[in-house]
Design a protein around this motif. Structure first.
Motif, PDB file in Angstrom:
ATOM      1  N   THR A 179      -0.381 -14.363  13.663  1.00 15.13           N
ATOM      2  CA  THR A 179       0.723 -13.472  14.002  1.00 15.13           C
ATOM      3  C   THR A 179       2.006 -14.294  14.023  1.00 15.13           C
ATOM      4  O   THR A 179       1.972 -15.511  14.222  1.00 15.13           O
ATOM      5  N   ARG A 212       4.896 -11.547   4.829  1.00 13.45           N
ATOM      6  CA  ARG A 212       3.694 -10.776   4.546  1.00 13.45           C
ATOM      7  C   ARG A 212       3.032 -11.297   3.270  1.00 13.45           C
ATOM      8  O   ARG A 212       1.823 -11.471   3.207  1.00 13.45           O
ATOM      9  N   ASP A 240      -0.609 -12.075   9.170  1.00 14.48           N
ATOM     10  CA  ASP A 240      -1.325 -10.827   9.408  1.00 14.48           C
ATOM     11  C   ASP A 240      -0.482  -9.799  10.153  1.00 14.48           C
ATOM     12  O   ASP A 240      -0.538  -8.613   9.851  1.00 14.48           O
ATOM     13  N   GLU A 241       0.247 -10.260  11.162  1.00 15.23           N
ATOM     14  CA  GLU A 241       1.093  -9.320  11.897  1.00 15.23           C
ATOM     15  C   GLU A 241       2.458  -9.959  12.106  1.00 15.23           C
ATOM     16  O   GLU A 241       2.550 -11.122  12.492  1.00 15.23           O
ATOM     17  N   TYR A 292       6.289  -9.688  13.850  1.00 15.86           N
ATOM     18  CA  TYR A 292       7.063  -9.044  14.908  1.00 15.86           C
ATOM     19  C   TYR A 292       8.457  -9.657  15.007  1.00 15.86           C
ATOM     20  O   TYR A 292       8.745 -10.696  14.426  1.00 15.86           O
ATOM     21  N   GLU A 299      11.058  -5.038   3.955  1.00 17.15           N
ATOM     22  CA  GLU A 299       9.941  -4.319   4.588  1.00 17.15           C
ATOM     23  C   GLU A 299      10.172  -4.305   6.084  1.00 17.15           C
ATOM     24  O   GLU A 299      11.016  -5.024   6.607  1.00 17.15           O
ATOM     25  N   SER A 300       9.388  -3.478   6.790  1.00 17.14           N
ATOM     26  CA  SER A 300       9.601  -3.391   8.240  1.00 17.14           C
ATOM     27  C   SER A 300       8.478  -4.096   8.985  1.00 17.14           C
ATOM     28  O   SER A 300       7.399  -4.347   8.434  1.00 17.14           O
ATOM     29  N   ILE A 301       8.761  -4.420  10.249  1.00 18.51           N
ATOM     30  CA  ILE A 301       7.807  -5.159  11.064  1.00 18.51           C
ATOM     31  C   ILE A 301       6.624  -4.271  11.452  1.00 18.51           C
ATOM     32  O   ILE A 301       6.624  -3.075  11.209  1.00 18.51           O
ATOM     33  N   ASP A 302       5.613  -4.927  12.071  1.00 13.76           N
ATOM     34  CA  ASP A 302       4.341  -4.235  12.319  1.00 13.76           C
ATOM     35  C   ASP A 302       4.287  -3.547  13.672  1.00 13.76           C
ATOM     36  O   ASP A 302       5.066  -3.842  14.581  1.00 13.76           O
ATOM     37  N   MET A 303       3.311  -2.686  13.812  1.00 12.62           N
ATOM     38  CA  MET A 303       2.954  -2.119  15.100  1.00 12.62           C
ATOM     39  C   MET A 303       1.766  -2.937  15.619  1.00 12.62           C
ATOM     40  O   MET A 303       1.107  -3.600  14.852  1.00 12.62           O
ATOM     41  N   GLY A 311       6.240  -3.170  17.289  1.00 13.32           N
ATOM     42  CA  GLY A 311       7.311  -3.155  16.298  1.00 13.32           C
ATOM     43  C   GLY A 311       8.549  -2.363  16.650  1.00 13.32           C
ATOM     44  O   GLY A 311       9.295  -1.977  15.757  1.00 13.32           O
TER      45      GLY A 311
END
Lengths: 566, 158
Positions: free
Chosen positions: A227, A259, A264-265, A267, A399-403, A406
């Protein structure tokens, strides 16, 4: 012509407008006069002699230490000057390591740059460079004194701007070096790891510690979930190096790049900053309600400031907020969440900051001996990794960040610039929650690149006095004033001048570009649909979920081990 | 090199010369006069008292040849290697001293802290060349042969 004063530079009449020295004036008219030892914010040293100019009488003057005079005529590019400049470069290269291809500073080196610019193809003197003398005791910076050209920029930065005094000139003549007291490893010196010396160092003598190899390794391991969190200042700091403009908000592209690299994630540390705003404003409100008057509450986001305080003002530690930095708050939560994963969890933080590397190693932020942040890489290292991976950054689709973590707010984003923490806290505690109320905070003197800012706001019927300082010299001057009885309720300290946007891990840019970085963050704030941390919907679910009953354990810290090296 | 420092001595020196950064050279001289060198332990103390960094004091202390960061011997022998002494063969005297005491250009003090051998550029006593001093006592018209005798006498004094 009125009262205006003029002088002639390379045959062109130029108006003198209060410039401190010829160098400033020459650069203003668009001539890139070379220097090693000149930085406008530091005192003038006049040692490198690269900025010599020829006067109408044929005498040579160092432009950095000569004030402009009306009627003066100078030339900046004559046969004589070119010869001298080449000579200086050849002499510097005569006892300098010339293994540029394997130098950590390859491509960023001023010596390399100027040697190229002045077309040095042959050094007439034998190379007497000594073997590398590397000090890698600090988790933040790596020194190799044998790559030093003795310009003294680091010494003046460390002493004049940061008031740390970890390094200075030692010995004399051909034996002169930059050294800590008794040549102790830098980790045992008063160094706080702010990395500003590395920012101004023209060669590879002081560089940011490189942790990219460890991160690549983690990314390659299929049994590891990696992460990452990205600090606010990073998004406005890397554009220039990767084909965007100064201060351009590149967050979307950074996310896309990370990414692709295999994280993987992904933030945004701004989310962590929202947590900090909530916790820190609670702490401030509690103080105000208790009517504590003696000392202000100092912010604790900046690890170099915390370290400085520990080393120089341990008596002030009880007045430093117990809040962990946004990076550490967020890391604690992300690591907690990662426990559910079957894979090994590695958390990486991309920071504008070299001191964060030290912070990540502190015992206070380890659980069962494992740090919450496994690796900190700086903006410079991220740029390196992006280049290494072959990604054409400028062509990436944002692109946008993850949940699940996020969501963030504008209040969190502005943490990256001096005054940002204060503004975010004020948004939280202000009673006027309207849009005009929000805007008025911005004009209360919290914004701007000045090293010392002061403002007063009303909380109920109480006047709350606030000071915002960046640069540790400004911080220590303020502390002396407070000790003499001046009263403040809240003091925001950022170690790097201008805040994190000019952190030790950011690529070096001139002053104008630094201002653009600040502007970049304020426009990122404008684009956020949520402006106040308490309105971040994620906060509610965190406080009712992971944080339930564990706020103190996960979000606060008491700095105990003051004698750790670093 | 863990010498116990009498900070009262240091305080007295500071008091006499003024507790200000600009007095640093005088203060270091005073301390060196007392201890015959600058003990490492005084640096943090001075830094705190004078409000300057340890690194800067180290900078001053290493800039001037006169300051020593190594403890010096009980007898400090200074051989003049100015022009007059040099042409009257001061170097063989220096070599003889180093040989007898097991010293070199880099190792200036014996392990038992008995002797320190160093050179000076001119003692201003060219008429007595070649000349050396032992703790400020002048020995004129030295020869290689006189060195052994001098050392023998000094060892007896120890």
């Amino acid at each position: 012509m009125g009262n205006k004063e003029y002088m002639i530079i390379d045959g062109i009449p130029v108006e003198i407008n209060g410039e401190k020295n010829l160098l400033e004036l020459i650069r203003k008219v668009g001539i890139k006069l070379p220097t090693f030892c000149y930085h406008s914010e530091l005192s003038v040293y006049g040692a490198c002699r690269m900025c010599m100019v020829e006067t109408e009488r044929g005498s040579l003057e160092a432009a950095c230490s000569t004030p402009p005079r009306a009627g003066m005529e100078i030339k900046t590019n004559t046969e004589r000057l070119r010869k001298y400049r080449k000579n200086i470069l050849e002499l510097l290269l005569a006892n300098h390591c010339r293994d540029c291809t394997t130098c950590n500073n390859n491509g960023k080196c001023k010596l390399q740059d100027l040697a190229m610019r002045f077309n040095i193809q042959n050094v007439r003197f034998p190379n007497t460079a000594a073997e590398p003398k590397v000090d890698d005791s600090s988790p933040s910076i790596t020194r190799d004194t044998n790559k030093c050209i003795l310009c003294g920029d680091c010494v003046r930065m460390c002493n004049e701007i940061q008031n740390v005094g970890a390094i200075d000139f030692a010995h004399r003549g051909s034996k002169m070096t930059i050294s800590t007291s008794f040549d102790a490893p830098i980790a045992q010196s008063p160094c706080v790891g702010c990395g500003q010396c590395a920012v101004v160092c023209p060669t590879g003598a002081i560089v940011v510690k490189d942790n990219t190899a460890e991160v690549w390794k983690a990314l390659d391991d299929k049994n590891t979930k990696v992460t990452v969190q990205i600090a606010p200042a990073v998004r406005v700091g890397l554009g220039k190096e990767l084909g965007l403009s100064d201060g351009e908000n590149a967050m979307g592209k950074i996310v896309a790049a990370l990414r692709r690299m295999g994280f993987d994630e992904i933030y945004d540390t701004s989310t962590g900053a929202d947590l900090t705003v909530l916790e820190e404003s609670n702490e401030l409100l509690k103080r105000l309600e208790e009517g504590k008057q003696d000392m202000p509450l100092f912010t604790s986001c900046c690890p170099a400031w915390v370290r400085y305080c520990e080393k120089n003002y341990p008596e002030l530690l009880p007045h430093v907020s117990t809040c962990r930095s946004p990076m550490q708050m967020f890391a604690a939560i992300i690591k907690e969440e990662s426990k559910n994963s079957s894979r090994k969890a590695v958390h990486v933080a991309v920071m504008p900051c070299t001191a964060k590397k030290f912070e990540a190693t502190r015992d206070e932020f380890k659980v069962n001996g494992i740090p919450n942040v496994d690796y900190v890489i700086t903006t410079q290292e991220l740029i390196q990794m992006i280049k290494e991976s072959g990604i054409v950054f400028s062509e990436l689709e944002p692109e946008s960040i993850d949940m699940p973590f996020g969501t963030m707010t504008g209040a969190g984003v502005i943490f990256g610039v001096t005054g940002g923490v204060t503004e975010a806290v004020l948004r939280r505690i202000a009673s006027d929650k309207s849009n005009t109320g929000l805007m008025s905070i911005a004009y209360k003197g919290v914004r701007g690149m000045e090293g010392v800012k002061e403002t007063t706001i009303m909380y109920g019927d109480r006047e709350v006095r606030i000071a915002i300082v960046s640069g540790l010299k400004n911080a220590s001057d303020l502390i002396e004033r407070i000790k003499e009885g001046e009263h403040y309720d809240f003091v925001e300290v950022m170690a790097c001048p201008g805040g994190c946007i000019n952190g030790g891990g950011q690529p070096f840019v001139p002053y104008e570009a630094r201002v653009m970085r600040g502007k970049g963050l304020y426009s990122a704030d404008k684009l956020c649909n949520i402006k106040r941390s308490e309105e971040n919907p994620l906060m509610m679910s965190l406080y009712n979920g992971i944080l339930k009953g564990r706020v103190h354990e996960l979000l606060h810290v008491e700095y105990a081990s003051k004698n750790q090296e670093g | 090199m863990n010498q116990t420092i009498d900070f009262q001595v240091v305080d007295n020196i500071i008091e006499e010369l003024g507790c200000k950064p600009s007095a640093i050279i005088g203060i270091l001289q005073g301390i060196q006069e007392h201890y015959r060198y600058l003990p490492k332990e005084v640096f943090p103390y001075l830094a705190k008292r004078l409000g300057i960094s340890e690194a800067r004091i180290y900078s001053v202390a290493t800039f001037y040849e006169n300051f020593s960061l190594e403890p010096k011997g009980k007898f400090v022998i200074k051989i003049c290697d100015g022009t007059a002494c040099h042409v009257r063969k001061s170097i063989p005297i220096l070599e003889k001293l180093r040989e007898e005491l097991g010293l070199s250009e880099n190792k200036k003090t014996t392990d038992d802290l008995g002797f320190t051998v160093e050179t000076v550029s001119c003692l201003g006593a060219c008429g007595l060349a070649p000349v050396l001093t032992v703790n400020d006592k002048v020995y004129p018209a030295m020869t290689v042969d006189k060195v052994s005798e001098l050392l023998k006498n000094l060892r007896e004094e120890m």
